[in-house]
Design a protein around this motif. Structure first.
Motif, short mmCIF file in Angstrom:
data_model
loop_
_atom_site.label_atom_id
_atom_site.label_comp_id
_atom_site.label_asym_id
_atom_site.label_seq_id
_atom_site.Cartn_x
_atom_site.Cartn_y
_atom_site.Cartn_z
N LYS A 141 5.91 -3.16 11.22
CA LYS A 141 4.94 -2.98 9.68
C LYS A 141 5.36 -1.39 9.46
O LYS A 141 5.19 -1.03 7.71
N LEU A 144 7.84 -2.15 6.59
CA LEU A 144 6.80 -2.35 5.16
C LEU A 144 6.85 -1.80 4.86
O LEU A 144 6.35 -1.65 3.56
N SER A 145 5.88 -0.61 5.26
CA SER A 145 5.34 0.29 4.81
C SER A 145 5.75 1.29 3.83
O SER A 145 4.83 2.04 2.70
N LYS A 146 7.01 1.41 3.55
CA LYS A 146 7.56 2.05 3.09
C LYS A 146 8.25 1.76 1.84
O LYS A 146 7.98 2.10 0.70
N VAL A 147 7.96 0.35 1.67
CA VAL A 147 8.01 -0.42 0.66
C VAL A 147 6.77 -0.54 -0.05
O VAL A 147 6.98 -0.20 -1.44
N ASP A 148 6.14 -0.40 0.40
CA ASP A 148 4.26 -0.49 -0.64
C ASP A 148 3.94 0.95 -0.80
O ASP A 148 2.79 1.26 -1.40
N GLY A 149 4.59 2.43 0.27
CA GLY A 149 4.30 2.97 -0.30
C GLY A 149 3.39 3.63 0.71
O GLY A 149 2.61 4.80 0.80
N THR A 150 2.72 3.02 1.49
CA THR A 150 1.64 3.80 2.88
C THR A 150 2.31 4.38 3.62
O THR A 150 1.67 4.44 4.95
N TYR A 151 4.02 4.41 3.87
CA TYR A 151 3.77 4.64 5.01
C TYR A 151 3.75 6.37 5.76
O TYR A 151 2.96 5.98 6.59
N GLU A 154 0.26 5.44 7.19
CA GLU A 154 0.15 5.01 7.99
C GLU A 154 0.76 5.86 9.20
O GLU A 154 0.23 5.48 11.05
#
Length: 249
Positions: A141, A144-151, A154
């Motif tokens: 998870k 994947l969050s690094k891709v949508d910028g929410t890393y 999270e």
């Protein structure tokens, strides 16, 4: 005094539990033998308990436990090397106040996941924010969050968790992304929050499992192992076997 108006005002102020109890007492005239102070204290206590129960229910739901595990149902009689005195001390949750960690090792069926979730359940009851998750699933998870910028968002959510339970640690190998994410999690929480790691992999094999050039493995082991209570369960008969045998077909 218009009791209906009072009840409606209580509801509008989001004091629904107090409003409902007041309504019941008005119907039955159950408060006639109480002083005003006693009756007010009764209503306030009822509202307080309702809010506390709702908060605990919310924490349990957010924790996302896989099992309904409780400390009361922990089996100490099975021959699996579980020190009852030690576990009862851990169940006081002082380790959370001291920002310490717990490592529970044991083969599949030894009860390590149950024990970790029982401690997590108690943490929710004591109003600690708790998160239970499969380690590989969490790291995926985060990848994947690094891709949508929410890393970072999270990571912040994980840091705000008083008790993080990482189950099935090390069952899948760590690539660069997983290793970096795990390092971020552990480094952020070090000496600030508590983590329980449940794993089939003995601690002696973690260095190899984490992999990489060794630098991150050294840092992770230093932060996790040296600040952890250890529970090493026996590799005897699975606790699940008895459950399966008890089912009548």
């Amino acid at each position: 005094m218009n009791n209906n108006q009072t009840i409606e005002k209580l509801k509008q102020m989001r004091l629904r539990a107090m409003a409902e109890l007041h309504y019941e007492h008005v119907k039955s005239n159950g408060h006639s033998d109480m002083t005003a102070d006693e009756y007010l204290a009764l209503l306030i206590d009822h509202q307080w308990e309702d809010r506390q129960n709702r908060k605990i229910d919310r924490l349990l739901k957010q924790a996302n436990f896989r099992q309904q595990a409780t400390l009361e149902d922990v089996n100490y009689t099975h021959n699996r090397n579980l020190d009852k005195n030690m576990f009862i001390r851990l169940a006081t949750l002082d380790f959370i106040e001291r920002k310490e960690n717990i490592i529970i090792c044991g083969l599949c069926g030894s009860g390590k996941s149950y024990l970790s979730q029982a401690l997590g359940h108690k943490a929710c009851i004591m109003e600690y924010k708790t998160m239970y998750t499969n380690t590989a699933r969490l790291l995926k998870k985060l990848k994947l969050s690094k891709v949508d910028g929410t890393y970072l968002k999270e990571l912040e959510k994980i840091l705000k968790t008083d008790l993080l339970i990482l189950d099935d640690f090390g069952l899948q190998g760590f690539d660069n992304h997983a290793r970096d994410a795990l390092m971020d999690i552990i480094d952020d929480r070090y000496n600030r929050k508590s983590t329980i790691i449940a794993t089939q992999i003995p601690v002696s094999a973690w260095y190899e499992i984490i992999g990489g050039d060794g630098t991150q493995a050294d840092a992770l082991l230093d932060r996790i192992v040296n600040s952890s209570h250890r529970i090493d369960l026996n590799t005897g008969e699975s606790l699940r076997k008895g459950k399966l045998n008890s089912i009548k077909v």
